[in-house]
Write an enzyme that holds these catalytic residues in place. Structure first.
Site: not given
Ligand code: GRF
Length: 215
Positions: A109, A111, A138, A147
């Site tokens: 993931n 984050h 991260s 998370d």
């Molecule tokens: C990202 O900023 C990520 O950190 C979070 O969700 C957002 C997804 O953006 N988990 P995208 O859909 O990849 O544009």
């Protein structure tokens, strides 16, 4: 060096998905996206996937009475694909413990915070509210706790006076789009190894602190 088979899970814009697609198409990441899966039929990321002729699957969570039933269907579809890694890229649903166990140490993931700080949602707003002077991104292994899994790679950026949530998001996403392809490339090159116990090895050394990414 082996080709990684990936399943990418999205809920929205899919800009991280796009960054991974671009790296594959540029030949800098030896991977194949076997499927892009979304819980949201309107996710813009589905259009990105289709544009690049990637298989897509939609499992609308509103059609399932419980998280467990939804996750059972998600699991069934993913087992049919048998990816090396499940890449969460803006996937806005909590995964049940049973699902995580089924793909243990094989879910990544991204984050928008310097974990373990600022788990959960609205990380940019909370960082601004707390007067932080830096924030970050991260990439971590997914465990049953939200998370909470071991962090592979982190990047930080400064918060300037007068910054808005949008400023932080833009700064963070610029890093995200470099970080996900980088981590996946390291995994495909065996530079980064996630073993069967969920321990992370970097260049044959057990990683006890996240690697730091600099753009
Ligand atoms: C990202 O900023 C990520 O950190 C979070 O969700 C957002 C997804 O953006 N988990 P995208 O859909 O990849 O544009």
């Amino acid at each position: 060096m082996s080709q990684l088979v990936l399943a990418v899970l999205i809920s929205g814009s899919g800009s991280n998905l796009q960054a991974i697609i671009d790296a594959i198409e540029a030949g800098t990441l030896n991977a194949r996206i076997a499927c892009v899966l979304s819980n949201n039929p309107d996710a813009y990321g589905l259009q990105r996937a289709t544009r690049h002729r990637l298989p897509v699957e939609i499992i609308d969570h509103r059609s399932y009475p419980s998280r467990e039933q939804y996750d059972a269907e998600l699991r069934r579809r993913l087992e049919a694909i048998a990816p090396d890694y499940i890449v969460l890229a803006g996937y806005m649903r909590i995964l049940s413990a049973e699902f995580v166990r089924a793909f243990e140490h094989r879910i990544l993931n991204i984050h928008p915070a310097l974990l373990p700080a600022y788990k959960g949602l609205d990380t940019h707003q909370r960082a601004l509210d707390n007067g932080e002077t830096e924030h970050g991104v991260s990439i971590h292994l997914v465990t049953a706790e939200l998370d909470d899994g071991p962090v592979l790679l982190q990047a930080s950026y400064p918060i300037e006076n007068g910054d808005s949530v949008a400023d932080l998001r833009t700064r963070g996403q610029r890093l995200e789009h470099q970080m996900y392809p980088t981590v996946l490339r390291w995994i495909s090159e065996n530079k980064l190894i996630i073993d069967d116990h969920g321990q992370i090895h970097h260049d044959q050394t057990l990683l006890d602190n996240p690697l730091q990414f600099s753009a």
